[in-house]
Design a protein around this motif. Structure first.
Motif, PDB file in Angstrom:
ATOM      1  N   PRO A 184       1.956 -13.252   0.658  1.00 11.47           N
ATOM      2  CA  PRO A 184       3.163 -12.590   1.519  1.00 11.47           C
ATOM      3  C   PRO A 184       2.519 -11.229   2.191  1.00 11.47           C
ATOM      4  CG  PRO A 184       4.143 -13.233  -0.605  1.00 11.47           C
ATOM      5  CD  PRO A 184       2.746 -13.160  -1.033  1.00 11.47           C
ATOM      6  N   THR A 197      -0.617 -15.841   4.874  1.00 12.65           N
ATOM      7  CA  THR A 197       0.603 -15.685   4.654  1.00 12.65           C
ATOM      8  C   THR A 197       1.348 -17.065   4.351  1.00 12.65           C
ATOM      9  OG1 THR A 197       1.563 -15.602   6.761  1.00 12.65           O
ATOM     10  CG2 THR A 197       0.580 -13.560   5.801  1.00 12.65           C
ATOM     11  N   PRO A 198       2.379 -17.348   3.623  1.00 10.33           N
ATOM     12  CA  PRO A 198       3.012 -18.590   3.624  1.00 10.33           C
ATOM     13  C   PRO A 198       3.355 -19.308   5.079  1.00 10.33           C
ATOM     14  CG  PRO A 198       3.997 -17.046   2.038  1.00 10.33           C
ATOM     15  CD  PRO A 198       3.073 -16.243   2.941  1.00 10.33           C
ATOM     16  N   VAL A 211       1.410 -20.564  -5.096  1.00  6.99           N
ATOM     17  CA  VAL A 211       1.827 -19.114  -5.316  1.00  6.99           C
ATOM     18  C   VAL A 211       1.891 -18.818  -6.726  1.00  6.99           C
ATOM     19  CG1 VAL A 211       3.124 -17.008  -4.469  1.00  6.99           C
ATOM     20  CG2 VAL A 211       3.045 -19.101  -2.922  1.00  6.99           C
ATOM     21  N   ILE A 228       9.747 -15.994  -0.217  1.00 11.80           N
ATOM     22  CA  ILE A 228       8.753 -16.803   0.320  1.00 11.80           C
ATOM     23  C   ILE A 228       9.343 -18.117   0.809  1.00 11.80           C
ATOM     24  CG2 ILE A 228       6.871 -18.292  -0.667  1.00 11.80           C
ATOM     25  CD1 ILE A 228       5.981 -15.987  -2.322  1.00 11.80           C
ATOM     26  N   GLU A 231      10.677 -17.266   4.182  1.00 14.53           N
ATOM     27  CA  GLU A 231       9.435 -17.432   5.236  1.00 14.53           C
ATOM     28  C   GLU A 231       9.044 -18.701   5.451  1.00 14.53           C
ATOM     29  OE1 GLU A 231       5.005 -15.376   5.870  1.00 14.53           O
ATOM     30  OE2 GLU A 231       6.106 -14.523   4.133  1.00 14.53           O
TER      31      GLU A 231
END
Length: 235
Positions: A184, A197-198, A211, A228, A231
């Motif tokens: 993240p 990043t995701p 992750v 997460i 996102e």
């Protein structure tokens, strides 16, 4: 895994149980509850008594990614894949060498096991490859392995999201593109050299995200997982 676009964030997030005891892994699964439905078991937990968790998590309605990265002669790989399928794992990994992938595809045929070819480890850089005797760049080798994975007929590949946009078009429809090294925004990269990043990973074409530390090392694991997932949903 024929329609990757239909997968929800919960289907796409794989939480790595990178811990050294079955007790700690079970505590993480309990803490995350229904928010997480997919877990990875690798060397660290698997060789510390965690292999029976594959069946236990499956019976709980979870999916398991057994990350053992097999690489051996064809017969040994075939027998290993048959055993992994028998455990109930949803995914497993092999190193993406053509002979290994063909043997694994043969063994997984007719089962529910998705075999993933590891293209280039996300801890490796171009310089690391040169030290190992490879002449090209990371992206060159990832592209080659992606083509070979599609030709071999395995279920997907593991690659950094930095290469996802490059290799996505090389994969057959329905193949998984699983991305480790997810961090993240604002988190530590650790020993990973090709991190994203995701949201960026999904936008680049990754179908599943692995992750571990950003969730299991968080003070509030459930909140970290939810952040997460949020996102991923936005992406």
């Amino acid at each position: 895994m024929s329609d990757m676009n239909a997968l929800s964030p919960r289907d796409r997030l794989i939480v790595g149980l990178d811990v050294s005891s079955r007790q700690e892994a079970e505590a993480i699964v309990t803490e995350l509850g229904d928010e997480v439905g997919f877990y990875k078991i690798g060397y660290q937990l698997g060789f510390a008594g965690g292999l029976p968790l594959v069946g236990e998590l499956t019976r709980m309605g979870k999916k398991v990614f057994l990350d053992l990265k097999l690489h051996d002669i064809a017969n040994t790989v075939e027998k290993g894949i048959e055993s992994i399928a028998g455990l109930g794992a949803a995914m497993t990994t092999i190193h993406a060498y053509p002979q290994v992938m063909r043997a694994a595809a043969k063994a997984a045929d007719g089962t529910n096991l998705c075999v993933l070819g590891v293209t280039v480890l996300t801890s490796l850089s171009d310089e690391d490859l040169r030290e190992s005797g490879y002449g090209g760049s990371v992206s060159d080798l990832v592209e080659l392995r992606a083509r070979q994975a599609a030709d071999a007929g395995i279920g997907g590949i593991v690659a950094s999201a930095q290469e996802a946009a490059l290799v996505g078009a090389l994969l057959a429809p329905g193949m998984a593109l699983v991305t480790p090294g997810i961090r993240p925004a604002g988190s530590e990269a650790g020993d990973q050299k090709r991190v994203v990043t995701p949201g960026d990973a999904l936008r680049n074409g990754s179908t599943h995200l692995v992750v571990a530390r950003p969730i299991i090392a968080a003070p509030d694991r459930l909140a970290a997982a939810r952040a997460i997932l949020a996102e991923m949903q936005d992406a």
